[in-house]
Design a protein around this motif. Structure first.
Motif, PDB file in Angstrom:
ATOM      1  N   GLU A  63      31.795  95.016 -26.997  1.00 21.40           N
ATOM      2  CA  GLU A  63      33.130  94.467 -26.763  1.00 21.40           C
ATOM      3  C   GLU A  63      33.072  92.943 -26.882  1.00 21.40           C
ATOM      4  N   ALA A  64      34.224  92.348 -27.010  1.00 21.59           N
ATOM      5  CA  ALA A  64      34.305  90.884 -27.091  1.00 21.59           C
ATOM      6  C   ALA A  64      33.608  90.260 -25.880  1.00 21.59           C
ATOM      7  N   MET A  78      28.504  93.036 -37.624  1.00 20.88           N
ATOM      8  CA  MET A  78      29.502  93.884 -36.956  1.00 20.88           C
ATOM      9  C   MET A  78      29.775  93.394 -35.539  1.00 20.88           C
ATOM     10  N   ALA A  79      28.746  92.938 -34.841  1.00 20.61           N
ATOM     11  CA  ALA A  79      28.932  92.400 -33.487  1.00 20.61           C
ATOM     12  C   ALA A  79      29.834  91.165 -33.523  1.00 20.61           C
ATOM     13  N   LEU A  80      29.588  90.284 -34.482  1.00 16.64           N
ATOM     14  CA  LEU A  80      30.431  89.100 -34.619  1.00 16.64           C
ATOM     15  C   LEU A  80      31.874  89.503 -34.921  1.00 16.64           C
ATOM     16  N   GLY A  81      32.047  90.557 -35.708  1.00 19.77           N
ATOM     17  CA  GLY A  81      33.382  91.063 -36.011  1.00 19.77           C
ATOM     18  C   GLY A  81      34.113  91.563 -34.782  1.00 19.77           C
ATOM     19  N   ARG A  82      33.359  91.954 -33.772  1.00 24.84           N
ATOM     20  CA  ARG A  82      33.952  92.400 -32.502  1.00 24.84           C
ATOM     21  C   ARG A  82      34.055  91.254 -31.494  1.00 24.84           C
ATOM     22  N   LYS A  83      33.820  90.048 -31.947  1.00 27.37           N
ATOM     23  CA  LYS A  83      33.903  88.833 -31.117  1.00 27.37           C
ATOM     24  C   LYS A  83      32.829  88.805 -30.028  1.00 27.37           C
ATOM     25  N   ALA A 136      16.491  80.148 -25.817  1.00 27.19           N
ATOM     26  CA  ALA A 136      17.725  80.357 -26.580  1.00 27.19           C
ATOM     27  C   ALA A 136      18.581  81.447 -25.943  1.00 27.19           C
ATOM     28  N   PHE A 137      17.948  82.508 -25.474  1.00 24.76           N
ATOM     29  CA  PHE A 137      18.673  83.632 -24.877  1.00 24.76           C
ATOM     30  C   PHE A 137      19.338  83.214 -23.564  1.00 24.76           C
ATOM     31  N   LEU A 138      18.632  82.461 -22.760  1.00 23.07           N
ATOM     32  CA  LEU A 138      19.209  81.957 -21.513  1.00 23.07           C
ATOM     33  C   LEU A 138      20.428  81.076 -21.804  1.00 23.07           C
ATOM     34  N   GLY A 139      20.322  80.238 -22.812  1.00 24.83           N
ATOM     35  CA  GLY A 139      21.450  79.397 -23.209  1.00 24.83           C
ATOM     36  C   GLY A 139      22.641  80.225 -23.671  1.00 24.83           C
ATOM     37  N   LEU A 140      22.370  81.270 -24.440  1.00 27.44           N
ATOM     38  CA  LEU A 140      23.446  82.134 -24.923  1.00 27.44           C
ATOM     39  C   LEU A 140      24.096  82.896 -23.765  1.00 27.44           C
ATOM     40  N   CYS A 141      23.289  83.386 -22.836  1.00 33.15           N
ATOM     41  CA  CYS A 141      23.833  84.082 -21.667  1.00 33.15           C
ATOM     42  C   CYS A 141      24.724  83.147 -20.853  1.00 33.15           C
ATOM     43  N   SER A 142      24.273  81.918 -20.669  1.00 30.73           N
ATOM     44  CA  SER A 142      25.072  80.931 -19.919  1.00 30.73           C
ATOM     45  C   SER A 142      26.390  80.668 -20.620  1.00 30.73           C
ATOM     46  N   GLN A 143      26.350  80.535 -21.942  1.00 31.49           N
ATOM     47  CA  GLN A 143      27.556  80.306 -22.728  1.00 31.49           C
ATOM     48  C   GLN A 143      28.504  81.507 -22.608  1.00 31.49           C
ATOM     49  N   ALA A 144      27.963  82.716 -22.726  1.00 30.91           N
ATOM     50  CA  ALA A 144      28.791  83.922 -22.658  1.00 30.91           C
ATOM     51  C   ALA A 144      29.425  84.087 -21.275  1.00 30.91           C
ATOM     52  N   LEU A 145      28.690  83.737 -20.235  1.00 31.11           N
ATOM     53  CA  LEU A 145      29.243  83.849 -18.870  1.00 31.11           C
ATOM     54  C   LEU A 145      30.400  82.872 -18.657  1.00 31.11           C
ATOM     55  N   LEU A 146      30.381  81.747 -19.356  1.00 36.23           N
ATOM     56  CA  LEU A 146      31.453  80.766 -19.214  1.00 36.23           C
ATOM     57  C   LEU A 146      32.731  81.165 -19.948  1.00 36.23           C
ATOM     58  N   ASN A 147      32.595  82.048 -20.930  1.00 40.32           N
ATOM     59  CA  ASN A 147      33.781  82.471 -21.712  1.00 40.32           C
ATOM     60  C   ASN A 147      34.584  83.520 -21.012  1.00 40.32           C
TER      61      ASN A 147
END
Length: 147
Positions: A63-64, A78-83, A136-147
C-alpha cells in the motif's frame, strides 16, 4: 505503514527485523515453498513456487507509504507505482527518477545473456555492505514514518 520483504534470497533479513523492531514497524517476509524461514518478529507468508508468485503476493499486499525490500527491479517498479518506497539489499533506493534506467539496463543485460555473454560477477557480501544497507534502510524508515 509496513515493511514487505522479497525474502527468498534476501541477505539482510536480520537487519530489517532489528531496525523494524526498534521502530515498531510490522514486517511481512514473503517466500516460496522451496524456502524455510522462521521469525519471532516478522509475519512469514509462504506462497507456491509458481513463477512470480512471491512478487505477486508481495505487491498485492503493498500500500502507499509501505517499504518494499527487493533485488528485483520489476517488483520495485510496481511498488513505486503503488506509491510505496523501495530499496535493495545494498541500500540503493529505487525512485521514479532511476527505475526506468534500471529496467532498461536489466533488459540489455538479459539480451546479452541470451547471446551468451556474462554480464555480472557477484562479489562476496561484506560487513561494510551490511552497514551501508542498515544506514540507508534506517533513513528510509524514518522518512516513511514522517509521511
Amino acid at each position: 505503514m509496513k515493511i514487505l520483504v522479497d525474502a527468498d534470497a534476501c541477505p539482510v533479513k536480520s537487519i530489517i527485523e532489528k531496525v523494524a523492531k526498534n521502530l515498531h514497524i510490522r514486517v511481512l517476509m514473503v517466500i516460496d515453498t522451496s524456502h524455510i524461514l522462521e521469525s519471532e518478529y516478522s509475519e512469514v507468508i509462504q506462497v507456491s513456487k509458481a513463477p512470480d508468485a512471491v512478487d505477486i503476493a508481495l505487491i498485492n499486499r503493498t500500500e502507499a507509504g509501505d517499504i518494499v525490500v527487493t533485488q528485483d527491479y520489476g517488483v520495485a517498479s510496481m511498488a513505486l507505482g503503488r506509491k510505496a518506497f523501495a530499496i535493495n539489499q545494498n541500500g540503493k533506493y529505487y525512485t521514479e527518477e532511476n527505475i526506468d534506467l534500471m529496467m532498461f539496463e536489466r533488459h540489455l543485460a538479459a539480451k546479452q545473456r541470451r547471446a551468451g555473454a556474462r554480464t555480472n560477477t557477484m562479489k562476496k557480501r561484506s560487513k561494510e555492505d551490511d552497514l551501508h544497507f542498515e544506514t540507508a534502510f534506517l533513513g528510509l524508515c524514518s522518512q516513511a514514518l514522517l509521511n
